[in-house]
Design a protein around this motif. Sequence first.
Motif: not given
Length: 809
Positions: A399-426
Amino acid sequence: MRRTLLAGLAALVALPAAAAAPAGLDLETVMADPDWIGQAVESPYWSADGRSLYYRLKRDGSPVRDLYRVDPAGGPGVKLDAAAVAQADGPAVFDRAHRYAAFVRHGDVFLRTLADGRTVQVTRTPEEESAPRFSADGRALQYRSGNDWYSYDIAGGVAGPAAVLKFADDPEARPGDDLKDEQLRLFGTLRRLKADRAADRAAQDALAAADPGRAPRPFYLGDKAAAVDTELSPDGRWLLVVTQPKDHAPGKAPTLSHYVTESGYAETQEARVYVGRNDPAPQSLLLLDLAAHQSYPLPLDGLPGIKDDPLAALRARAVAALEQDGHADRAEALKAPDVRAVRIVSDADDGGGGGIAWSDDGKNLAIQLRAIDNKDRWIASVDFARHALVPQHRLHDEAWINWNFNDFGWLKDGRTLWYLSEESGWSQLYVKPLDGRAKALTSGRFEVSHPQLSEDGRWFYLRANRAAPYGYDVYRVPSGGGELARITQYQGMDDFVLSPGGTQLAVLHSSPYVLPQLAVLPAAGGAPRELTDTMKPAFASRAWIAPKIVQVPSSHGAGAIYAKYYGPAGEDAATRPAVIFVHGAGYLQNVTLSWSNYFREQLFHNLLVQEGYVVLDMDYRASEGYGRAWRTAIYRQMGHPELEDLLDGKAWLVKEHHVDPQRVGIYGGSYGGFMTEMALLRAPGAFAAGAALRPVSDWRLYNHEYTANILNDPQLDPQAYAASSPIEYADQLADPLLIEHGLIDDNVLAEDSIRLYQRLVELHKRNFWISLYPLERHGFVHPDAWYDEYRRIDELFRAWVKREPGAAP
């Protein structure tokens, strides 16, 4: 956990009906300037030393927001005068050693030494500086002005541009041709002049490389591109530049007319472009090595699925139809490109997070991109040695990617990403090492948003509706994985801010009749300390009807439809009229325990109960808060699943509250106005009357960013637009319809309603009216217009829903 949740829901559903509406409530009071209610606490932030909290309140009788300061240990908030505002902190950032803080005040950057409080004004310009942050080594303070980045040497006290970008061709790199070669062969003087220029440039380059005190040499990026965004690495080595074609044409824009003006003459304004006229400009990525003074394009063709066409079936059908009708040129324009166009996800078009994230040390860069068709979102890191994108995550949605839930960034180690995703349905929170597999930090049938990583990197704080779909609180989870723990117990939590050092949490919270207020509590959880009470006694002293949260069963397999019910205390078996309210925005959640965006409508619902109605306010399918399947149920069929839910709401009212099925009205604004029209036009006879405020009547006239996500482009998917536009069902109008629209609405243009009105005229329909407001945009702001708008709705319902003798439509 599940038993606890079900028990809580059962308790809420079993609540007794609320007390009757406040006696003597009238429309003048309900639609008065909302200053009589109080003022919401806005934009809280901590002082740099963590000893104070700042917030803003709207001034009574004025749009001006005043700045207040309050001690988090307790005591009243203090309104700051102009002199105190001139000395107040802004939201601060800190270097890693916590020696310095920086913030923006009145558009300029300030630097503070935390040990002694000494504050230095870094800039004093007419431009608006923003985004201050400290370099990775802590020696410089970086900030931006527009798309230009600057670096302030803390020890030397000197600021200068980190890079100079010129969107023009390099005057010393003109391409050769036969004539130029001939000139240089024939004339020695020209050869010597060229050699002199080359020698001078080489000398300047050598001096610049050896002397960091000089301004950097400019990057010539060509005259065919324009900058969309830039992001400087914390180590000052790299600059990422997002560009788009300079000559991209957005398409023809319609105009709207201002008839009531200070000048006395009608004035026109250009509005936004219709969907399908021209797609948004495609964007490209350019990586600048500031140390080596080299630029490298970052190709996008390695992103997984970038060469796929998710609309291939629709495209083939549309192309075949055009070719059959003899429109070969239009058919050619619809053919898919070899590589899909993308845009960088930005703060302007998502729920937060931005599209570019550098690790704290500047050694890693991640970019979030979204296909213009909005079927894919990618997160990619950058390989600086190969000057290439490395795909890290792909989120695909049919259908379409949500407008919300697109936050992402790095953990303090600078080598690990974090992000939000609706891939599970939520929407859930994930972490992923650059060379490893993703891991979910949260999971379940609830939505996670607004993640904030604590300063020490140990915790994520976030907003979630885990306990119930309509109740939001702050939770936290270890960044390495572990239990998701609830920190607040408000169920109406609106926003939160961690203190410097991360030991305290400032929280904005509200309830259905209490505007957002500020409290503070330990970051690990505990009893909150309430810091503000900005409600006015005249409002707070009234016995408003507490909306009862109910679950309406879906007859179409959608499960429970959450709704707010307003009714009198001690209901008897007598039949009564009802009104169904339809919230706007489509993707918005109105069934919550927080202060509502629709507070005027909530007060109006109290008045309707006083007049003898009951009211139902539903979070129909497409509403926020209920997961991806609920959100995307309307793909290519706007107005269809939602109408099923509204009709189920009517059936529930008839069964559970003795509502007369022949006396049910419906109303709403924006998307709610669209749904009111769809209800009357697609289900004639189901509703006694409807009021459609600022409605979309033809989705072909709305914008690209919203509409193309749900209905695709109109040239590719004309069937979706025909199925979803009320104007296509105008011949079915059989029930009274009131349309109300602001004439200077630059979101949903008034022509949308006027075109439908003309269509009804030509169809010889009866009992339809239009009311136009010359000084109102999409969201009305003037109390006179609010009053007139709702007076007409009240009269419509009195005449056609209650059927009062002598009531005027």
